[in-house]
Design an enzyme around this catalytic site. Structure first.
Site, mmCIF file in Angstrom:
data_model
loop_
_atom_site.group_PDB
_atom_site.id
_atom_site.type_symbol
_atom_site.label_atom_id
_atom_site.label_comp_id
_atom_site.label_asym_id
_atom_site.label_seq_id
_atom_site.Cartn_x
_atom_site.Cartn_y
_atom_site.Cartn_z
ATOM 1 C CG HIS A 267 -1.933 1.081 1.208
ATOM 2 N ND1 HIS A 267 -2.079 2.136 2.311
ATOM 3 C CD2 HIS A 267 -2.703 1.410 0.286
ATOM 4 C CE1 HIS A 267 -3.062 2.944 2.039
ATOM 5 N NE2 HIS A 267 -3.441 2.528 1.004
ATOM 6 C CG HIS B 163 -8.565 5.110 -2.526
ATOM 7 N ND1 HIS B 163 -8.449 6.155 -1.654
ATOM 8 C CD2 HIS B 163 -7.563 4.219 -1.890
ATOM 9 C CE1 HIS B 163 -7.266 6.088 -0.772
ATOM 10 N NE2 HIS B 163 -6.803 4.955 -0.967
ATOM 11 C CE1 TYR C 173 2.467 20.503 1.782
ATOM 12 C CE2 TYR C 173 1.758 19.398 3.647
ATOM 13 C CZ TYR C 173 1.545 19.968 2.481
ATOM 14 O OH TYR C 173 0.495 19.916 2.148
ATOM 15 N NE ARG D 202 -2.656 20.264 -1.346
ATOM 16 C CZ ARG D 202 -3.073 18.838 -1.085
ATOM 17 N NH1 ARG D 202 -4.482 18.812 -0.761
ATOM 18 N NH2 ARG D 202 -2.429 17.976 -1.229
ATOM 19 C CB CYS E 157 0.653 24.484 -4.026
ATOM 20 S SG CYS E 157 0.621 22.894 -3.393
#
Lengths: 559, 559
Positions: free
Chosen positions: A144, A169, A426, A243, A289
């Site tokens: 996963h 998904h 990040y 965002r 972003c």
């Protein structure tokens, strides 16, 4: 604590099984990511790393017009890295109904919910349900992309509450992948029970401007067309990139409350009115972003994250109360040695009621010249819901991820925020670090973003009028940390000759150059060329500039 | 005003004809610059721009030793830009006696000094003398690399007072060039008069460490071997690079005075004792010459400036009085809107008595966290003469050029320093700007330097022991403006795989990471390789990194 609309709160609290981060569903083949939400989403910007190059097809027809010949090349890096700006809408959220996944399969045995619930560990095998399907995903756990522990949150139950939250998904590829693990059907009665109490957390999203290009609907992430972006020094609010990590909270301003607590500060709850009593302060600041221009890095090798073009950035005038003023009024001293970080929590929460969170160093938050705001206005109007109504932190010069929207609480602390987005997202790594060997503890949380520049117009592949042997270009440039862009160089001949662009920027003083720079350049071109490629690079007042290609700065999160 | 030794003062004042800047004597063929003094000397550092690469020759002899095969390659940029570290001593100051220039030539007529003096304009032709030679340089005026106005300072007289100051002229090529303009001889009597009162301004220079590699003797400029440099986190004072623009003043600490004046501040004169009465403050700060690593940029195309290797940088602990404390005590307010810059003047002066000068933005100088010092100690000892005895400004995070040595005065002002070094030097331009089209007004004065990294050991071309399939490398990395280096990546296979180095740095808080970073890396290498090339690149906490080649960042001053 501020109040959300009852419906939204109810929704989150009713989900006792939680699934906080679900972050890596890229398959080996290239897919367009529609959602990276609570992964490590906002990161530092790859844009800034590499130069923007543009290829414009020039079919010389004797009429001074360069015409496009098909695919648009917006080469962003010298030699190696290429990104394509195209106008095709990105693939987004696909309704489950569009595939056969989860449909009743008469060849397979039936299982009850009770039976499924027993299979909630590797030892007992891990079963999950989707619609009427039952799946044994034990052998997938370790594959996963978001990590085994994340997928285990659904063990013994339905994946649908999570997938409803994290729309990524529901792509044909992932649904097809799921079907490979199909072992049975859920009884019709149990299938009804499994989904009966699920509300749609995205049922109360705000209206958005139709010009925005959506990269993910759930949560909503979108950017404007780059030609519109570079059209105005102040980005119109409706066109400012969005965002979101989670569904948009619907906050009642009358009952809104901001909790402030922590080390060296008097614990307090402020209403919106309380916040507005402080002196009003305005700054023009560019927010970017971390994943801006990620699509270009994807050309080298796929990274995890939203497929941002070059417009996940905007420049706005923000007004509000200085964080410095608020915290000083509550007794915090700039040089309190116990204080290292100022943590923020949003009112946007995941299925387990865990809010979005981030922190900034106290040296930034308590710098009287740092201009950190508890902003209640954007471009002279109250914040819109998508931009954090009623209060958003504005941290000028700092990556968007720390500009927490729908601010619910502030904690003054010795430690960084423990939030996933601060600790395990990040952050940048070397090109040789990938998901199999990454250790997020080894990297520092991104705060400032590096220097970058982009050609906004003409669009790559556009037909362009050549006026007296020249073509006009325009774009933006930006450098984090209050650095001023001091020069933008453009070339039409792969660096044989460089042309210095005209800059449009606010006349600020160092180190408070929070706004972006727009630039224009009138470039002489070879009239015989049938195709032209432009490159742009910026230099800031630290004389930092951009690397030439993405290959040596590639990183697993595309930041 | 501080007192210099009588001899030095006398010298400068006796030269009524002055020549302040003399900056471009590179000939079309490559020469090693021995002196760029009052040109645009310290600039931003090209080092920071490009990665350090090293090629090590590997002659596999079955004994686990990589042996050098001749010329050492210290490739610093990907693909395009190469720099060679060599151990040859740089060519420096050549005594005039070593050439025939200025010798009596019986075939030419004689002229008196009085006659020469009449030829001091283009209209009357421009004559100068050198030793016994008389020259009509009218046709050379516009070709003078330092500009016509500079060379006109010698019109109608001898060039020798200027050449004594700026030793770069006394190279065989320039002397040969001069002889092309020979028109006659100076009478024997007049030749004696012409040079009789000239003292050597460099007769009172301090002793230097023999390990330093000298790039210019007059003024003195030198750097340590890079392997020694990266050997200690705190650079020993004796090995710290020296970048002098003029002869070293010999200042008497007892009579030393610092003048402070300007806008918003009480005019004051402070003795050394006065300065030491303020609280003593220490910072570890890396100071870097803007031209550090310039020799690498020269590989692309010759630039003007001292031929610095990679060691015009050092990291020391500086102690002194905070500029903030001094100026605050004199009434200056941090936010006085009239004040924009803090100007510094050194006590090192040119032949016209004009001192070295520079300025920094008031936002840096008056930032209580900016740590700007009036330093009187370096590494726990009083400053040495070469490093600014008795007082030097230390501006942490800022290019060496603003760290004014032998500080004579401070002026608080609305304007930047009008000094040549602030206005017409230490500025960067696009690769397409060269001396024929440069306008220094169009660029901002460099303050902070960008991120850089260098391999200090092994030296390029060295024989290296391979230990269990690995080679150990060490070097330094640095980023200006208080930015912390957060990662150093090293590759031995041209970026196919990157290894993250171990960092040695002080545990500071942003934005006060003033010191450099040392790094070590233990890199697996191909045991069959006969030659290896290493590259290094650094990333700072703004996620700025280094460009890959010098070709697109080339600039006329090599900064």
């Amino acid at each position: 604590m501020a109040s959300l609309h009852a419906s939204a709160r109810f929704l989150y609290r009713n989900h006792h099984v939680f699934y906080r981060c679900q972050n890596n569903f890229e398959l080996p083949t290239k897919i367009v990511l529609s959602n990276d939400k609570c992964k490590k989403s906002l990161y530092t910007n790859n844009v800034r790393f590499s130069w923007t190059k543009r290829k414009i097809n020039n079919e010389w027809k004797g009429n001074n017009i360069l015409k496009s010949s098909g695919v648009i090349l917006a080469l962003l890096t010298v030699g190696l890295s290429v990104y394509y700006i195209n106008d095709k809408k990105r693939r987004v959220y696909l309704k489950a109904a569009e595939s056969n996944a989860g449909a009743f399969n008469p060849k397979l045995p039936s299982h009850t919910l009770k039976e499924v619930a027993k299979h909630n560990s590797k030892k007992d095998r891990v079963w999950v349900t989707f619609d009427q399907g039952v799946y044994d995903i034990t052998d997938f756990i370790d594959q996963h992309p978001g990590g085994g522990e994340k997928i285990m949150m659904a063990a013994g139950g339905s994946v649908e509450p999570f997938w409803m939250m994290y729309g990524i998904h529901k792509t044909p590829k992932i649904l097809a992948l799921l079907e490979q693990y199909r072992i049975g059907n859920l009884s019709v009665e149990d299938a009804k029970i499994a989904t009966s109490n699920m509300d749609d957390p995205y049922s109360n999203e705000p209206q958005r401007h139709p010009a925005l290009n959506t990269s993910s609907l759930r949560p909503y992430n979108a950017e404007p067309p780059s030609a519109l972006l570079v059209d105005s020094f102040i980005t119109p609010t409706a066109l400012f990139y969005v965002r979101n990590h989670l569904p948009v909270p619907d906050v009642d301003e009358k009952s809104y409350e901001l909790e402030i607590s922590g080390v060296g500060v008097k614990t307090t709850t402020l209403t919106l009115e309380d916040i507005k009593k402080f002196p009003k302060h305005s700054v023009t600041a560019c927010i970017q972003c971390a994943g801006n221009r990620r699509s270009e890095m994807n050309q080298v090798k796929l990274v995890k994250g939203l497929e941002w073009g070059p417009a996940a950035i905007g420049n706005a005038t923000w007004s509000g109360t200085r964080l410095y003023d608020v915290l000083t009024s509550l007794g915090l001293k700039e040089d309190d040695p116990r204080v290292r970080h100022i943590q923020f929590e949003g009112m946007d929460t995941d299925v387990t009621n865990v809010p979005y969170g981030a922190s900034i160093p106290v040296e930034k938050g308590m710098d009287p010249r740092g201009d950190v705001l508890l902003a209640y206005e954007m471009n002279g109007e109250p914040l819109t819901r998508d931009h954090g109504f009623p209060i958003r932190v504005i941290v000028p010069g700092t990556v968007g991820a720390r500009n927490v929207k729908w601010l619910g609480s502030i904690v003054v602390a010795e430690e960084e925020s423990s939030s996933h987005w601060q600790q395990n997202d990040y952050k940048g790594f070397s090109p040789s670090v990938d998901w199999h060997n990454v250790d997020f503890k080894t990297a520092v949380a991104i705060q400032e973003l590096p220097v970058t520049s982009v050609i906004g117009e003409p669009a790559s592949g556009a037909s362009v009028r050549v006026d007296k042997g020249r073509i006009k270009l325009k774009g933006y440039a930006f450098s984090g940390g209050g650095h001023q862009v001091v020069r933008v160089d453009v070339t039409a001949d792969k660096g044989q000759s460089w042309h210095t662009a005209q800059l449009i920027q606010e006349p600020t003083r160092p180190p408070r150059h929070w706004g972006w720079t727009l630039w224009t350049a009138d470039i002489p071109v070879d009239p015989k060329a049938s195709q032209l490629e432009f490159w742009v690079k910026a230099v800031d007042n630290s004389y930092n500039t951009q690397p030439e290609s993405f290959s040596h700065i590639w990183n697993l999160r595309g930041v």
